[in-house]
Design a protein around this motif. Structure first.
Motif, PDB file in Angstrom:
ATOM      1  N   GLY A   1       9.843  13.036  -9.472  1.00 57.12           N
ATOM      2  CA  GLY A   1       8.637  12.224  -9.581  1.00 57.12           C
ATOM      3  C   GLY A   1       8.885  10.921 -10.318  1.00 57.12           C
ATOM      4  N   LYS A   2       9.667  10.991 -11.386  1.00 55.80           N
ATOM      5  CA  LYS A   2      10.004   9.781 -12.143  1.00 55.80           C
ATOM      6  C   LYS A   2      10.788   8.803 -11.269  1.00 55.80           C
ATOM      7  CE  LYS A   2      10.496  12.265 -16.493  1.00 55.80           C
ATOM      8  NZ  LYS A   2      11.452  12.668 -17.551  1.00 55.80           N
ATOM      9  N   ILE A   3      11.758   9.339 -10.539  1.00 55.61           N
ATOM     10  CA  ILE A   3      12.560   8.487  -9.665  1.00 55.61           C
ATOM     11  C   ILE A   3      11.689   7.882  -8.563  1.00 55.61           C
ATOM     12  CG2 ILE A   3      14.432   8.511  -7.957  1.00 55.61           C
ATOM     13  CD1 ILE A   3      15.840  10.571  -9.777  1.00 55.61           C
ATOM     14  N   GLY A   4      10.775   8.681  -8.013  1.00 58.10           N
ATOM     15  CA  GLY A   4       9.870   8.166  -6.983  1.00 58.10           C
ATOM     16  C   GLY A   4       9.012   7.022  -7.494  1.00 58.10           C
ATOM     17  N   MET A   5       8.534   7.147  -8.726  1.00 52.89           N
ATOM     18  CA  MET A   5       7.739   6.059  -9.310  1.00 52.89           C
ATOM     19  C   MET A   5       8.589   4.809  -9.516  1.00 52.89           C
ATOM     20  SD  MET A   5       5.376   8.130 -12.034  1.00 52.89           S
ATOM     21  CE  MET A   5       4.416   6.701 -12.503  1.00 52.89           C
ATOM     22  N   ALA A   6       9.828   4.983  -9.989  1.00 56.39           N
ATOM     23  CA  ALA A   6      10.700   3.833 -10.221  1.00 56.39           C
ATOM     24  C   ALA A   6      11.052   3.139  -8.908  1.00 56.39           C
ATOM     25  CB  ALA A   6      11.970   4.280 -10.943  1.00 56.39           C
ATOM     26  N   VAL A   7      11.300   3.928  -7.872  1.00 56.19           N
ATOM     27  CA  VAL A   7      11.614   3.344  -6.565  1.00 56.19           C
ATOM     28  C   VAL A   7      10.418   2.567  -6.026  1.00 56.19           C
ATOM     29  CG1 VAL A   7      12.102   3.919  -4.156  1.00 56.19           C
ATOM     30  CG2 VAL A   7      13.421   4.979  -5.983  1.00 56.19           C
ATOM     31  N   ALA A   8       9.217   3.114  -6.180  1.00 57.24           N
ATOM     32  CA  ALA A   8       8.015   2.424  -5.709  1.00 57.24           C
ATOM     33  C   ALA A   8       7.838   1.087  -6.422  1.00 57.24           C
ATOM     34  CB  ALA A   8       6.787   3.304  -5.904  1.00 57.24           C
ATOM     35  N   VAL A   9       8.076   1.063  -7.723  1.00 59.93           N
ATOM     36  CA  VAL A   9       7.972  -0.186  -8.482  1.00 59.93           C
ATOM     37  C   VAL A   9       9.049  -1.179  -8.017  1.00 59.93           C
ATOM     38  CG1 VAL A   9       8.252  -1.211 -10.782  1.00 59.93           C
ATOM     39  CG2 VAL A   9       6.866   0.836 -10.498  1.00 59.93           C
ATOM     40  N   GLY A  10      10.272  -0.697  -7.796  1.00 65.02           N
ATOM     41  CA  GLY A  10      11.350  -1.567  -7.338  1.00 65.02           C
ATOM     42  C   GLY A  10      11.073  -2.176  -5.970  1.00 65.02           C
ATOM     43  N   VAL A  11      10.566  -1.361  -5.056  1.00 68.97           N
ATOM     44  CA  VAL A  11      10.262  -1.876  -3.721  1.00 68.97           C
ATOM     45  C   VAL A  11       9.102  -2.875  -3.789  1.00 68.97           C
ATOM     46  CG1 VAL A  11       9.441  -1.238  -1.423  1.00 68.97           C
ATOM     47  CG2 VAL A  11      11.203   0.122  -2.526  1.00 68.97           C
ATOM     48  N   ALA A  12       8.102  -2.591  -4.600  1.00 64.12           N
ATOM     49  CA  ALA A  12       6.993  -3.536  -4.751  1.00 64.12           C
ATOM     50  C   ALA A  12       7.498  -4.866  -5.320  1.00 64.12           C
ATOM     51  CB  ALA A  12       5.911  -2.948  -5.643  1.00 64.12           C
ATOM     52  N   PHE A  13       8.427  -4.792  -6.256  1.00 60.94           N
ATOM     53  CA  PHE A  13       9.015  -6.017  -6.802  1.00 60.94           C
ATOM     54  C   PHE A  13       9.728  -6.800  -5.705  1.00 60.94           C
ATOM     55  CE2 PHE A  13      12.856  -8.122  -8.366  1.00 60.94           C
ATOM     56  CZ  PHE A  13      12.289  -9.071  -9.196  1.00 60.94           C
ATOM     57  N   GLY A  27       3.270   5.804  -2.927  1.00 63.54           N
ATOM     58  CA  GLY A  27       4.472   6.425  -3.472  1.00 63.54           C
ATOM     59  C   GLY A  27       4.441   6.518  -4.982  1.00 63.54           C
ATOM     60  N   PHE A  28       3.905   5.500  -5.620  1.00 61.63           N
ATOM     61  CA  PHE A  28       3.793   5.520  -7.082  1.00 61.63           C
ATOM     62  C   PHE A  28       2.850   6.629  -7.538  1.00 61.63           C
ATOM     63  CE2 PHE A  28       2.158   4.067 -11.186  1.00 61.63           C
ATOM     64  CZ  PHE A  28       3.332   3.735 -11.839  1.00 61.63           C
ATOM     65  N   LEU A  29       1.695   6.732  -6.871  1.00 62.72           N
ATOM     66  CA  LEU A  29       0.740   7.775  -7.240  1.00 62.72           C
ATOM     67  C   LEU A  29       1.281   9.169  -6.940  1.00 62.72           C
ATOM     68  CD1 LEU A  29      -2.577   6.098  -6.042  1.00 62.72           C
ATOM     69  CD2 LEU A  29      -1.713   6.314  -8.388  1.00 62.72           C
ATOM     70  N   ALA A  30       1.943   9.321  -5.796  1.00 65.34           N
ATOM     71  CA  ALA A  30       2.529  10.624  -5.460  1.00 65.34           C
ATOM     72  C   ALA A  30       3.634  10.989  -6.449  1.00 65.34           C
ATOM     73  CB  ALA A  30       3.068  10.602  -4.034  1.00 65.34           C
ATOM     74  N   GLY A  31       4.446  10.018  -6.818  1.00 64.64           N
ATOM     75  CA  GLY A  31       5.493  10.276  -7.808  1.00 64.64           C
ATOM     76  C   GLY A  31       4.917  10.691  -9.145  1.00 64.64           C
ATOM     77  N   LEU A  33       0.833  -1.208   0.000  1.00 64.18           N
ATOM     78  CA  LEU A  33       0.000   0.000   0.000  1.00 64.18           C
ATOM     79  C   LEU A  33       0.868   1.260   0.000  1.00 64.18           C
ATOM     80  CD1 LEU A  33      -2.867  -1.034   2.440  1.00 64.18           C
ATOM     81  CD2 LEU A  33      -3.015  -0.706  -0.038  1.00 64.18           C
ATOM     82  N   ALA A  34       1.977   1.235   0.733  1.00 67.43           N
ATOM     83  CA  ALA A  34       2.903   2.366   0.725  1.00 67.43           C
ATOM     84  C   ALA A  34       3.535   2.535  -0.653  1.00 67.43           C
ATOM     85  CB  ALA A  34       3.976   2.170   1.789  1.00 67.43           C
ATOM     86  N   CYS A  35       3.823   1.426  -1.327  1.00 68.06           N
ATOM     87  CA  CYS A  35       4.361   1.499  -2.691  1.00 68.06           C
ATOM     88  C   CYS A  35       3.341   2.122  -3.641  1.00 68.06           C
ATOM     89  CB  CYS A  35       4.758   0.118  -3.194  1.00 68.06           C
ATOM     90  SG  CYS A  35       6.221  -0.546  -2.403  1.00 68.06           S
TER      91      CYS A  35
END
Length: 96
Positions: free
Chosen positions: A68-80, A45-49, A40-42
């Motif tokens: 914002g792009k980096i925030g989205m990529a980090v959220a995807v990486g953490v979810a993975f 973070g993805f939506l905020a990014g 849920l935090a990911c």
């Protein structure tokens, strides 16, 4: 010398059996709850990014848009990593 001969015949063996561990189901439930909150935090973070990327791009602030792009990529990486954690740990355990 004596210790080497005696120790050479002994081998360690680790065989995890969750059914025999007291409280294992409760710990597993707690881990599942933590994983839900992490995902849920990911998502947040993805939506905020995405919002930061959109706003930064709209107002012409490239630094904010890149953040914002980096925030989205980090959220995807953490979810993975949250999703793959069990498989990664099982793979590592199997190496031993």
């Amino acid at each position: 010398m004596r210790f080497l001969i005696a120790a050479s015949g002994f081998t360690f063996k680790v065989t995890p059996e969750p059914a025999k561990a007291p409280g294992a189901t409760g710990i597993q439930s707690a881990i599942n709850v933590i994983a839900v909150y992490a995902l849920l935090a990911c998502l947040a973070g993805f939506l905020a990014g995405g919002a930061v990327w959109a706003i930064g791009g709209r107002i012409g602030n490239d630094y904010t848009a890149t953040g914002g792009k980096i925030g989205m990529a980090v959220a995807v990486g953490v979810a993975f990593l949250v999703g793959a954690a069990a498989a990664i740990l099982q793979f590592a355990y199997g190496l031993g």
